[in-house]
Design an enzyme around this catalytic site. Structure first.
Site: not given
Ligand code: GLC
Length: 598
Positions: A460, A265
């Site tokens: 997020e 990521d």
């Protein structure tokens, strides 16, 4: 081309590549931090558009121009390295970074709709609009199984049921890859199970618990041939996934037989150690193959080369990573495709088409969940004098949520194309009117009010709800050893604490004698005891996307409610849910024949 041929071609490339060219293939940079000349010089394997990162103009043709330039540099010139690049982005609810795209309900709404074939239809539309913008790789579907509504990424999950995540993830992968886009299941593994729902936090579970809830959803997608897997930021029992050899190499690759590429990521490796060389070494040796190092990609290349030359990373691990990357590109047919500008997709005129929007609108209708309907106030009669109020009644940004044109999402109606909840109701009810604060409500002019309330967009960790920052350290959410206390969305799960303006609006209208139908636009369930008490009806609208008209079509009885809660709904008084997973009312009186041409 056969698998045997793929392996032979990959072997030939590995044979003739230099170490730096191999490491270049393992490197993915962000479009704003790299030029086509860099792609050529460093033989980069991939480029990505991070959330909201788009070329000027942001039309599909502008994207094609961008990806074409990177492609040309990689393979089109006499001095090109010769290996085509993958261009990736997060098209998590439609091709959501591109202007005019069809924006689907976020996954939590598709989870509420409960139909895998609806997910498949969304994948097909998303793939075709991605092909129209010249993109090869989608960092989707997310297979997280959300366990705590405080998690800012709850809306990116299909809910709290691992079986639903498994079924929906498989269908998304099958349809996306069937249309010619590389899928990426994420985030491996346990992202939805962190303590206190802290994003990038600590998931403390036995292997049996982790496997049953968070690993199992990957099995059908792996069997369906998903080509890439993205590693998660969270840690498992104190060890970060980005450095977890057992999870990545022993389980995913060896035990489950995954032979595609494992991608990190966003700068995920920096969490492993304050020393970058150590962090790189740990992640490469754990089994990661491609590294999303958006800005510091040069540093990554130099650091990894140093680690290999010092003997800390074996040449065989490098060759294995490059083989997996080349295998993925060969399986995808990337070596045989023409440049993006010459592909069939570049001529697709489907972005935001009426047909695509109709599919998304059907998803909206089927995603909304009826939680309360006192005295059968719903369905509304189109002839009624309907007051439409609330800060989210006429706001495409709010109804789309995060990952829409920008990473954190938008507010207002200036940047997204679609229909708001208000515009949908107005189109069907000639006596409807909009009054955002409802200050002029009254039984002399309004028979009923639809009050659209809820969250403002986030993505997020910015969407986390966290009572105290000390929880971050406990959860292991640290960067270079320091807790990264970004300000959370809220410190309470109660909507009345987070957005008191919503309860005030409902109360203002109800106090004037106008019955209220509340519609909550949110990425997750929230404690809404007080809002429920003063509303005659209450609907969970989730984040419906660009086709807000679909909400009105259900409220006005064009079709019945079919949505069911994809995870339990919290109660402000204690641990028992206010409504269990699977809950959802339907109309008791349904005068209109179910109209399919809604
Ligand atoms: C983000 C997300 C991940 C996304 C990636 C690229 O940090 O964690 O889901 O695919 O970066 O945008």
């Amino acid at each position: 081309m056969s698998e045997a041929r793929h392996e032979a071609v990959a072997a030939a490339w590995i044979e003739r590549m230099t170490l730096r060219q191999k490491i270049g293939q393992m490197t993915m940079a962000e479009r704003k931090s790299v030029t086509p000349a860099d792609v050529k010089r460093f033989a980069l394997g991939a480029v990505l558009s991070g959330g909201g990162s788009h070329p000027a103009g942001n039309a599909p043709a502008d994207w094609v121009g961008m990806t074409d330039a990177f492609w040309q540099a990689a393979v089109g010139d006499p001095d090109s390295p010769g290996v085509p690049i993958l261009f990736g982005c997060d098209a998590v609810h439609g091709n959501n970074s591109v202007s005019g795209a069809t924006i689907f309900p976020h996954n939590i709404g598709l989870g509420a709709a409960g139909d895998a074939e609806l997910v498949a239809a969304a994948a097909r539309v998303t793939a075709r609009e991605m092909l129209a913008s010249g993109v090869d790789w989608n960092f989707a579907p997310m297979l997280a199984v959300a366990q705590d509504c405080r998690w800012g990424r709850t809306y990116e999950s299909y809910g709290g049921d691992p079986h639903r995540a498994a079924e929906f993830g498989r269908r998304f992968v099958e349809e996306l890859q069937g249309q010619g886009i590389v899928a990426c299941v994420k985030h491996w593994v346990g992202d939805g199970g962190t303590t206190h729902g802290i994003d990038q936090g600590e998931t403390t579970l036995s292997w049996e618990e982790l496997e049953a809830t968070h690993v199992a959803p990957y099995y059908p997608a792996l069997e369906a041939g998903v080509m890439t897997v993205m590693v998660s930021f969270n840690s498992w029992n104190g060890e970060k996934c980005h450095g977890h050899r057992f999870l990545v190499t022993d389980v995913l690759k060896a035990r489950l037989g995954f032979d595609g590429l494992v991608v990190s990521d966003w700068d995920g490796i920096k969490y492993l150690d304050e020393d970058y060389g150590t962090a790189v070494r740990l992640s490469v040796n754990a089994g990661l193959d491609m590294f999303m190092v958006p800005e510091r990609w040069r540093d990554f290349i130099d650091t990894l080369e140093g680690q290999v030359r010092q003997g800390h990373v074996g040449q065989d691990r490098i060759d294995d990573a490059v083989r997996r990357i080349l295998r993925t590109k060969l399986r995808h047919g990337l070596f045989d495709l023409p440049r993006p500008a010459a592909r069939a997709g570049a001529r697709f005129a489907c972005t935001g088409s009426a047909a695509h929007r109709d599919i998304a609108r059907d998803a909206v209708r089927r995603s909304v969940v009826l939680l309360k309907n006192e005295a059968d106030i719903l369905p509304l009669d189109p002839a009624q004098r309907i007051l439409v109020a609330g800060k989210s009644a006429h706001d495409l940004g709010r109804q789309c949520g995060g990952w829409t044109l920008s990473w954190q999402g938008e507010t207002g109606n200036d940047t997204i194309e679609g229909t708001t909840v208000w515009e949908g109701i107005r189109a069907m009810a000639p006596n409807a009117r909009l009054s955002e604060d409802g200050a002029d409500a009254g039984p002399d002019r309004d028979d009923v009010a639809v009050v659209v309330i809820g969250e403002t967009p986030y993505a997020e960790g910015f969407g986390d709800i966290r009572v105290g920052d000390e929880l971050l350290v406990e959860a292991g959410s640290t960067v270079d050893g320091v807790a990264d206390p970004i300000e959370p969305y809220a410190r309470s799960l109660a909507l009345a604490d987070i957005h008191p303006e919503d309860l005030a609006c409902i109360r203002r209208i109800a106090a004037r004698g106008v019955p209220v139908v509340a519609v909550l636009i949110s990425g997750r369930p929230l404690v809404v005891d007080r809002e429920l008490a003063v509303s005659n009806a209450f609907v969970a609208g989730w984040l419906p996307g660009s086709e807000g008209r679909g909400v009105g079509e259900v409220l006005l009885g064009r079709c019945d409610f079919t949505g069911r809660l994809p995870l339990p709904w919290p109660d402000g008084r204690g641990d028992e849910p206010r409504f269990p997973a699977g809950y959802g009312l339907v109309y008791s009186r349904f005068d209109n024949a179910v109209s399919h041409d809604v």
